[in-house]
Design an enzyme around this catalytic site. Structure first.
Site, PDB file in Angstrom:
ATOM      1  N   TYR A 135     -27.060  15.272  17.511  1.00 43.58           N
ATOM      2  CA  TYR A 135     -27.709  16.003  16.421  1.00 43.58           C
ATOM      3  C   TYR A 135     -27.121  15.545  15.088  1.00 43.58           C
ATOM      4  CZ  TYR A 135     -30.787  19.234  14.316  1.00 43.58           C
ATOM      5  OH  TYR A 135     -31.786  19.735  13.548  1.00 43.58           O
ATOM      6  N   ARG A 155     -39.978  16.977   5.870  1.00 45.69           N
ATOM      7  CA  ARG A 155     -38.707  17.203   5.165  1.00 45.69           C
ATOM      8  C   ARG A 155     -37.576  17.142   6.180  1.00 45.69           C
ATOM      9  NH1 ARG A 155     -34.893  20.513   4.282  1.00 45.69           N
ATOM     10  NH2 ARG A 155     -35.695  21.835   5.948  1.00 45.69           N
ATOM     11  N   LYS A 204     -32.998  19.090  18.940  1.00 41.79           N
ATOM     12  CA  LYS A 204     -32.871  20.558  18.966  1.00 41.79           C
ATOM     13  C   LYS A 204     -33.005  21.085  20.392  1.00 41.79           C
ATOM     14  CE  LYS A 204     -32.499  21.967  14.667  1.00 41.79           C
ATOM     15  NZ  LYS A 204     -31.868  23.031  13.975  1.00 41.79           N
ATOM     16  N   GLU A 249     -39.707  23.372  12.537  1.00 42.47           N
ATOM     17  CA  GLU A 249     -38.530  22.603  12.158  1.00 42.47           C
ATOM     18  C   GLU A 249     -38.875  21.562  11.094  1.00 42.47           C
ATOM     19  OE1 GLU A 249     -34.720  22.485  12.321  1.00 42.47           O
ATOM     20  OE2 GLU A 249     -35.659  23.551  13.972  1.00 42.47           O
ATOM     21  N   ASP A 250     -38.137  21.596   9.977  1.00 37.67           N
ATOM     22  CA  ASP A 250     -38.231  20.560   8.936  1.00 37.67           C
ATOM     23  C   ASP A 250     -39.643  20.368   8.372  1.00 37.67           C
ATOM     24  OD1 ASP A 250     -35.575  20.343   9.237  1.00 37.67           O
ATOM     25  OD2 ASP A 250     -35.520  18.323  10.022  1.00 37.67           O
ATOM     26  N   ASP A 274     -36.228  27.641  11.917  1.00 37.79           N
ATOM     27  CA  ASP A 274     -34.782  27.449  11.945  1.00 37.79           C
ATOM     28  C   ASP A 274     -34.219  27.201  10.548  1.00 37.79           C
ATOM     29  OD1 ASP A 274     -32.367  27.328  13.350  1.00 37.79           O
ATOM     30  OD2 ASP A 274     -32.401  25.150  13.329  1.00 37.79           O
ATOM     31  N   ASP A 275     -34.992  26.511   9.700  1.00 40.21           N
ATOM     32  CA  ASP A 275     -34.505  26.184   8.351  1.00 40.21           C
ATOM     33  C   ASP A 275     -34.414  27.438   7.485  1.00 40.21           C
ATOM     34  OD1 ASP A 275     -34.610  23.253   8.832  1.00 40.21           O
ATOM     35  OD2 ASP A 275     -36.741  23.669   9.013  1.00 40.21           O
ATOM     36  N   ASN A 310     -27.392  18.733   4.745  1.00 38.94           N
ATOM     37  CA  ASN A 310     -27.230  17.679   5.758  1.00 38.94           C
ATOM     38  C   ASN A 310     -28.039  16.441   5.372  1.00 38.94           C
ATOM     39  OD1 ASN A 310     -25.575  18.937   7.704  1.00 38.94           O
ATOM     40  ND2 ASN A 310     -27.283  20.184   8.395  1.00 38.94           N
ATOM     41  N   ASN A 363     -23.259  25.435  11.284  1.00 37.83           N
ATOM     42  CA  ASN A 363     -24.277  24.672  11.995  1.00 37.83           C
ATOM     43  C   ASN A 363     -25.258  25.625  12.664  1.00 37.83           C
ATOM     44  OD1 ASN A 363     -25.687  22.973  13.824  1.00 37.83           O
ATOM     45  ND2 ASN A 363     -23.950  21.575  13.909  1.00 37.83           N
TER      46      ASN A 363
END
Length: 590
Positions: A138, A191, A209, A281-282, A304-305, A446, A490
């Site tokens: 990851y 992103r 993930k 995610e992203d 999650d973000d 990150n 994290n």
């Protein structure tokens, strides 16, 4: 009549019997070897995992760990060298091999190749060496893997759904071999971490993930499905790259985009049912908030973000209070970055403060200030702000820079979620240390290159006063004879256990109180020994125990809120969580 039958039988045998050819090989009965690229052949295969096919099936393959008895029973005799070794010895050999590689990306590729070859050994390796291998499978290595995904792509590890599949997404979902899916992680690649639009190559994120869902949260690998939705990319470099594996077009937006996403969400629910967890995610800010708001009331969705980051940061702040003293409501927070992570964290902090102090949410929000690319978010800017920034526009004169905002607001905690590296300068950290005995400094962006400051900078510039945590891992730092171990905020602390809690309770919706429950469980896992080293997060070596406690807390909240469907409620939720977890030790075959 009899002679005719004999002739027909002989003719049939002559067709089916392998014949020697001039080259000395065997007759190509189905014409596969002789076929040109244009000619059609049928991809025949066998369905029973035995012999050669068993060694090619990652879920059942054990390599040299097959026993003598298994080698005979499953027609493997002679297909492997004579040695029979244990899973532990295989693990030792592989860790030796992985450590030989100089580059993190080589280690990443070695791990992915292992997952494709021997699933249980991959997860055994990851669980037993989590602190060493987590940065490989990851962040930060997965970021580089996504950038180069087109070049290193070998075989599909998830589903790619592009605009070409519009109108037939349900059929595409049915192409995935597993039918009982519990967790889907989906990205549109716009992103990726702090690296921007990587289009179709963002697939590395859902794959990574879900590997952590299994290793850290115990969700069975066969229940996990990584998905990338490809609507194009605005990354000119990728569009011009001959190895790019996605759609070569600019990103679809507006109605075309929302129709594809709606078809996807509808198809997922239709195919897998009400209780499948869909983790976004992203996604870019504008889509992330919209999708969460739109589907939060109809599907089991989690971003999650926004939510995972918020929960893990809140846990760190709650734990940090043991070092700083006082309550959450006594603190003042300043964020650099007002995107999905920043505003998500801010909202959860405000919610927790409101619960603790019984003050209205509008009041607790006033303890939290945000700085974006145009400076401090203040009420005079309200008209021009995006909707998710508006709750944070407080009464204050305009302030242009982060340093000026730090001096004006005098926060007790400085939180970076900007995706821009080197923004917590020496002056900013020194200012924080000048009016706080123990300033809380969280550099969350990150990968490592985008971190607002390094652990060494935070400790050195604050003269060892800072309570520091980051998004990516940093090595311990020595200052004035004392060793500080930087914590890592994290999301891997939260989402695997959070997902397990939802799955084991049969939850049908995600509620904010579940996020608070997850934060509380994580903060409670920090021991006095951890605090002595300056840590506000527990070590990753205990992550499966931590995940079990988080899952139990989340499941308890789901039962309390009436959102759980798996009845009756288990008496001991921690024990039940541990019993639900996938373990990667080899099974014995009949």
């Amino acid at each position: 009549m009899e002679s005719t039958l004999k002739e027909l039988r002989a003719e049939g045998e002559s067709v089916m019997k392998p014949k020697c050819t001039v080259a000395g090989g065997v007759e190509d009965t189905y014409g596969e070897d002789r076929a040109t690229e244009e000619q059609l052949v049928t991809p025949w295969t066998v369905s029973v995992a035995s012999g050669y096919s068993l060694l090619r099936d990652p879920r059942f393959n054990k390599g040299l760990a097959f026993t003598e008895k298994e080698r005979d029973a499953h027609y493997i005799r002679g297909l492997l060298p004579p040695a029979c070794i244990t899973q532990e010895l295989q693990e030792k050999k592989l860790m030796n091999n992985i450590r030989q590689y100089q580059l993190p990306l080589q280690r990443y590729m070695a791990m992915m190749e292992l997952e494709e070859r021997n699933e249980r050994l991959f997860y055994k390796l990851l669980i037993d060496n989590v602190e060493e291998l987590l940065p490989i499978v990851y962040t930060p290595t997965v970021g580089e893997a996504c950038q180069k995904y087109g070049s290193i792509f070998r075989r599909p590890q998830g589903l790619f759904i592009s605009l070409k599949e519009k109108g037939k997404i349900l059929e595409v979902l049915k192409n995935w071999p597993e039918k009982s899916i519990q967790v889907i992680v989906v990205t549109d690649g716009e992103r990726i971490l702090g690296l921007g639009d990587l289009g179709c190559q963002g697939m590395g994120i859902p794959v990574g993930k879900l590997a952590l869902y299994t290793a850290l949260g115990g969700i069975r690998p066969s229940s996990c499905l990584p998905i990338t939705i490809d609507v194009g990319t605005n990354n000119e470099k990728l569009l011009g790259d001959e190895f790019y594996i996605g759609l070569r077009q600019k990103r679809a937006t507006g109605q075309e985009y929302s129709e594809l996403l709606h078809e996807f969400m509808t198809a997922v629910k239709q195919n897998y049912g009400e209780k499948v967890l869909i983790q976004f995610e992203d996604f870019a800010n504008h889509n992330a908030f919209e999708l969460l708001a739109k589907y939060g009331t109809t599907h089991l969705v989690f971003n999650d973000d926004i939510q995972g980051t918020a929960s893990v940061v809140l846990a760190g702040l709650v734990a940090a209070l043991k070092l700083v003293g006082g309550t959450l409501a006594d603190q003042t927070f300043l964020f650099l970055g007002a995107g999905e992570a920043g505003t998500g964290i801010a909202e959860l902090i405000a919610l927790q403060m409101s619960k603790e102090s019984k003050a209205p949410l509008e009041e607790t929000r006033k303890k939290i200030w945000l700085v974006d690319s145009r400076g401090l978010i203040v009420s005079s800017r309200k008209e021009s702000l995006q909707h998710f920034k508006k709750p944070w526009a407080h009464e204050h004169e305009p302030v242009g820079t982060l340093l000026d905002a730090v001096k004006a607001i005098k926060p007790t905690a400085l939180i970076g979620s900007s995706g821009v590296g080197k923004t917590f300068t020496k002056e900013v950290v020194e200012a924080m240390a000048s009016f706080n005995e123990k300033p809380i400094i969280l550099a969350l962006s990150n990968p490592t290159s985008q971190s607002e400051c390094t652990a060494a900078e935070a400790y050195n510039w604050s003269k060892g006063q800072a309570i520091f945590a980051s998004g990516s891992p940093f090595d311990p730092v020595e200052y004035n004879g004392k060793t500080f171990v930087p914590g890592q905020a994290n999301n891997a602390y939260i989402f695997p256990g959070f997902g397990l809690g939802l799955v084991m309770s049969g939850a049908i919706r995600v509620h904010d109180d579940m996020l608070l429950a997850a934060s509380e469980a994580l903060a409670n896992q920090v021991t006095p020994e951890n605090f002595d080293k300056g840590l506000i997060y527990p070590p990753f070596s205990n992550i499966r125990t931590i995940s079990a406690h988080i899952a139990a807390n989340v499941a308890a909240k789901a039962y309390d809120l009436g959102l759980a469907t798996r009845l009756p409620r288990p008496q001991d939720l921690v024990k039940y969580a541990e019993s639900c977890m996938y373990t990667p030790v080899y099974r014995s075959y009949r």
